[in-house]
Scaffold this motif. Sequence first.
Motif: not given
Length: 316
Positions: A179, A182-183, A186, A188, A200, A224, A240, A243-246
């Motif tokens: 975690n 990932k922070e 990560s 936007d 990625l 998503k 990928s 896991e990493y984009a939000y």
Amino acid sequence: MESIIMIKKLSFFIRDYFAFSRTETRGLFLLLSSVCIAIYLTIYFEKTAFESYQVSETDAVILDSLMSQLASSDHLNSNHKEGLIIERSLFLFDPNQASLEEFLQLGLDEKIANRIINYRSKGGKFFKADDLLKIYGFPQPLYDELRPYIHLPKKTTKNITREKTTTAFVEKEKTLPKNIEKESVSFDINEADSIQLSSLKGIGPVLSSRIVKYRDQLGGFHNKAQWKEIYKISDIALESLAEYAYINDEFKPKPIKINEVDFKTLLKHPYIEYELAKAIMNHRRIYGNFSSPQQLQEVYQMKEELLVKLLPYIVI
């Protein structure tokens, strides 16, 4: 005498045909006579004034001077336009240091050159020649032409030490809890550029540019699930991104003002094909403006599943 007879006959004809009185007929003749005289005098005075006008020596000098300046200006503009082609040259350059003028001289489009400079201003670096292809829109043929002229300074001892430190830091990060890792990486998806996306796994320069282009055409990703719509995106790339984009909770897609948008702009949206765009415009023309986005369900050829995908982009 004959002219008087002709006028009388014409007068009788006008009175019989239009049912004019004698006074009205005389008034008509006077009006026509006045119009003819006015036209004649206008033509006469214009012709006389034109023939009598002579350009003075002072006026002639001023006119010659203005014509000379105009010709000179056209010549300079022509040379400037030609110079953009003639003055283009190839030379060794460092993409981390080159100026806007140098990029333009090498043949880059001004937009691409500004993207490179903006990328550098945010701390971006080019470590390899093909890193230039990570810049969105950088043309492959131009890169092939410039490749022999790209000069990146050799690594110094300081650079090597820094790289070792960075590598050690990365190795240390791998041992951290998932975690935390990932922070730290990560991002936007609606703010990311093609270079960030291409870092990625499963996403190279071509796919990253395709993601950015599709995002811009949509007006931003609001879900998503839309990532699966990207042309030829692989499962690895989707993993990928997952896991990493939000997507920021406060993000609002670029709106389509459905009561104001024109046909060409509407057609540019990936969800709207030609027949549907035409149906929307016809519905608006016949029934008037839409009172709510949900009213689009009344449009011919609008499927329910498509409306669900389209509604987040529609505003009144």
